[in-house]
Design an enzyme around this catalytic site. Structure first.
Site, short mmCIF file in Angstrom:
data_model
loop_
_atom_site.label_atom_id
_atom_site.label_comp_id
_atom_site.label_asym_id
_atom_site.label_seq_id
_atom_site.Cartn_x
_atom_site.Cartn_y
_atom_site.Cartn_z
CG HIS A 100 -46.51 7.57 33.43
ND1 HIS A 100 -45.64 7.52 32.38
CD2 HIS A 100 -47.36 8.58 33.19
CE1 HIS A 100 -45.98 8.46 31.50
NE2 HIS A 100 -47.01 9.12 31.97
CG HIS B 139 -47.41 14.17 33.48
ND1 HIS B 139 -46.65 13.35 34.28
CD2 HIS B 139 -48.00 13.36 32.55
CE1 HIS B 139 -46.77 12.10 33.84
NE2 HIS B 139 -47.59 12.08 32.80
#
Lengths: 214, 334
Positions: B219, B57
Site C-alpha cells: 500500500h 490488489h
C-alpha cells in the site's frame, strides 16, 4: 436532576453522522500524510449508511448507538469498523435501563468506550491511535465530576482534553496499524483516528450541552 | 488522476459487478455484495478455504477463487480490510461441513475483522481456523515475525491450502500445510512510482522519478531504502540479497518463485528481472520448480515489482504443482 431524556436523544447519533460527513475531506487529508488518505471517505461511507438506517425520527439513544455500531462493524471494515463498532456498542451498553442521561452515565459511556476499543484493538495509550484522544477525555470528565463540577462544565473539560490528546499524537511515533511501518517518519503529523475520535467526542459534548439547556 | 472509473466512491462495487459477469464459469455472487464464492461452493465434505482483503490488489483477492484454490472471498474497500460480516459470510459460503481454513494477511484491520468473524461463526457452530501470512521481509526484523505483513506469498499459501483441501484433507491438515507454506516463503517489493486511491484522488506517498524504494509495502508503506533506480540485473541482486539470507534459502533447495508486477509494470520487464533471478538461482545451486511471472498481486497503478520465494519440500512441491484454475492463477497438471 438535570439530564437528557434518552428516549428523544437518538438525534445525537444523527449529529455524529453530519459531523463526520462535514469533515470527510479534512479527515482524509490528515490520513493522507501518513496513511492511505481514505479515513474520511470510509468513515463517511459507514456513518452515512448508519444515518440512512436511522431515518428522520431516530430511535432512543442506545438503539441509535447500536445501529451505528452494527453498521460500522458489518459494513465498514478496515480497522475503524471494529474499533468504532465496539466503541459505540459499549456506549450503548452503559445506558442500559436508564431513562435519563446524567453526568455519571456519560462518564460510564466514556469508560465503556475505552474498554471496548482496548478489547478489540491491540494499541496502548501513546501508540498514536484514537485511544490518545479517548483516554484523556474519559479521565478529564471523571476528574471534573470528582471535583464537583457540573455536567456542562465537565463536558467542556472533556472536549478540551480530547483535543489536547488529539494534538499530542503529532509528537508520537506510530506503534500499531499501517503507519507503524513509517517509524520515526510518522512523527510530526496528527493521527487520523485520534482526529475523528476527538470530533466525535466534541460533537457528543455539544449535542448533550444543547439538550441540557433546553 | 486519469482513470477508467465512474463514481470514485463506488469503484469496488462497480468492479465486482463486472467481475461476476465476466467469470460465471468460476464464481457466483452471494447475498452479501462483498462476498464472492466458487460457483460450486459450498462443496459438501470438503474443507472450505477462505481469504479476504482490501481491493486494489487485483487479481488478488477475488481472482483466486477457483478450482483447487479459494472457495469464498471477502472483499474490502480499496486497501482496507473487509468487514467482519463479509469474512463471516464468506465462511458460511465456503463451509461444506468440515470446517473452514481462513488464510489471510497480517494487517491490523484484517486481524480484528477475522477475529470478530471467527467468534460470530463459532457462535452458530462453524469451525474456523486461521493462518496469517507474514512473508514481507522488509516490513519487520526477523526477530519480530508477528509484525511482518503478508504480501504476494499469500498466493502460494492459498495455492497450497487450496490444493490440500481439494485432496480431501481434514481442516487441521489444510491449516498445517498452509502454515508450512507461509513459513517457507519470503518476499520483498521494489516500488518505482506511487499509486492513487480514486476516492482520494491523489497519491498518498511519492517516489521521485528515477528513484526506487526498496522494500516498499503493498500500500506504499515505506521500504528500507530509497535509491537511484538501478538496471534490472542489479535490482534482482538487491532483492535476492534481502530475501535469500532471511529463511535462509540454500544450495540444493527446490523453489517456487513468484514475480508480480505492482500494476503499472510492463510484463516484459518482469521477465527481464526473472532472467537475472534465474541466473543467480542456478549459480547458487537452487532449482526453480514452479515459476510464476505476471500480475499476481498489484497495488493499483504502482510501478514496481515483488519477488516471492518458497522453499519446497516434497509436500509443498506436490501442492504447488497440483492442478488449479482461477483468474489469477492456473496450473495444468503435467
Amino acid at each position: 436532576m438535570s439530564g437528557v431524556r434518552i428516549e428523544t436523544a437518538g438525534g445525537l447519533v444523527k449529529e455524529l453522522v453530519e459531523a463526520i460527513n462535514a469533515n470527510r475531506t479534512w479527515l482524509s487529508e490528515i490520513d493522507g500524510a501518513i496513511g492511505d488518505g481514505d479515513h474520511g471517505i470510509n468513515m463517511s461511507k459507514g456513518f452515512t449508511s448508519a444515518g440512512a438506517k436511522l431515518g428522520d425520527t431516530p430511535p432512543p439513544l442506545p438503539e441509535a448507538l447500536n445501529v451505528l455500531s452494527s453498521t460500522l462493524m458489518e459494513d465498514m471494515g478496515g480497522s475503524m469498523g471494529p474499533l468504532y463498532g465496539y466503541l459505540f456498542s459499549r456506549m450503548a451498553d452503559a445506558l442500559e435501563g436508564k431513562s435519563k442521561l446524567e453526568a455519571d452515565d456519560f462518564g460510564a459511556m466514556l469508560r465503556g468506550a475505552l474498554e471496548g476499543v482496548q478489547e478489540i484493538g491491540s494499541a496502548s495509550v501513546g501508540d498514536k491511535t484514537l485511544l490518545d484522544a479517548l483516554a484523556p477525555a474519559s479521565e478529564a470528565f471523571d476528574a471534573a465530576l470528582a471535583a464537583g463540577k457540573p455536567f456542562p462544565q465537565a463536558l467542556d473539560e472533556m472536549a478540551v482534553a480530547a483535543e489536547r490528546g488529539r494534538d499530542s499524537t503529532r509528537d508520537m511515533v506510530a506503534k500499531v496499524g499501517r503507519s507503524a511501518r513509517l517509524g520515526e517518519r510518522s512523527r510530526g503529523v496528527m493521527d487520523a483516528g485520534a482526529s475523528s475520535c476527538c470530533l466525535i467526542l466534541q460533537t457528543l459534548a455539544n449535542g448533550i450541552k444543547t439538550r441540557l439547556s433546553e | 488522476m486519469n482513470r477508467i472509473i465512474n463514481n470514485p466512491d463506488l469503484v469496488v462495487e462497480d468492479a465486482v459487478r463486472g467481475y461476476l459477469k465476466a467469470h460465471k464459469d468460476l464464481v457466483a455472487p452471494t447475498d452479501n455484495p462483498r462476498v464472492i464464492r466458487h460457483h460450486l461452493a459450498p462443496q459438501k465434505g470438503k474443507v472450505g478455504v477462505v481469504t479476504g482483503g482490501g481491493s486494489g490488489h487485483e487479481p488478488a483477492f477475488l481472482g483466486y477463487v477457483g478450482d483447487g484454490m479459494i472457495d469464498a472471498v471477502a472483499i474490502g474497500e480499496i486497501f482496507s480490510s473487509p468487514s467482519a460480516k463479509a469474512f463471516h459470510d464468506a465462511f458460511v459460503a465456503a463451509d461444506g461441513g468440515r470446517g473452514v481454513a481462513c488464510l489471510y494477511g497480517n494487517y491490523a484491520g484484517d486481524n480484528m475483522n477475522v477475529k470478530l468473524a471467527v467468534k460470530q461463526a463459532a457462535a452458530h457452530g462453524l469451525t474456523i481456523k486461521t493462518v496469517v501470512a507474514n512473508d514481507d521481509v522488509p516490513s519487520a526484523p526477523k526477530s519480530e515475525p508477528q509484525k511482518r505483513r503478508g504480501v504476494a506469498g499469500e498466493i502460494l499459501m492459498w495455492k497450497v491450502g487450496g490444493a490440500r483441501a481439494a485432496e480431501g484433507a481434514e481442516l487441521d491438515e489444510v491449516i498445517a500445510s498452509a502454515q508450512k507454506a507461509i513459513d517457507s516463503t519470503r518476499s520483498i517489493g521494489v516500488g518505482l512510482s506511487a499509486c492513487t486511491i480514486p476516492a482520494y484522488g491523489k497519491p498518498n506517498f511519492s517516489i521521485e522519478d528515477g528513484m526506487m524504494e526498496v522494500g516498499i509495502g503493498h500500500h506504499g508503506e515505506p521500504g528500507v531504502k530509497v535509491m537511484e533506480t538501478r538496471p534490472a540485473r542489479e535490482m534482482a541482486d538487491l532483492m535476492l540479497d534481502h530475501v535469500l539470507p532471511d529463511l535462509p534459502f540454500e544450495s540444493g533447495d527446490d523453489l517456487a518463485v513468484l514475480v508480480s508486477g505492482l500494476g503499472a509494470t510492463p510484463v516484459m520487464e518482469l521477465y527481464i528481472l526473472y532472467d537475472r533471478l534465474s541466473e543467480v538461482f542456478a549459480e547458487r545451486g537452487m532449482k526453480v520448480r514452479h515459476p510464476f511471472i505476471g500480475n499476481y498481486f498489484t497495488s493499483l497503478e504502482m510501478m514496481g515489482v515483488t519477488l516471492t520465494i518458497m522453499r519446497l519440500d516434497s509436500e509443498l512441491d506436490r501442492l504447488v504443482g497440483a492442478p488449479a484454475r482461477s483468474v489469477g492463477l492456473t496450473k495444468v497438471a503435467l
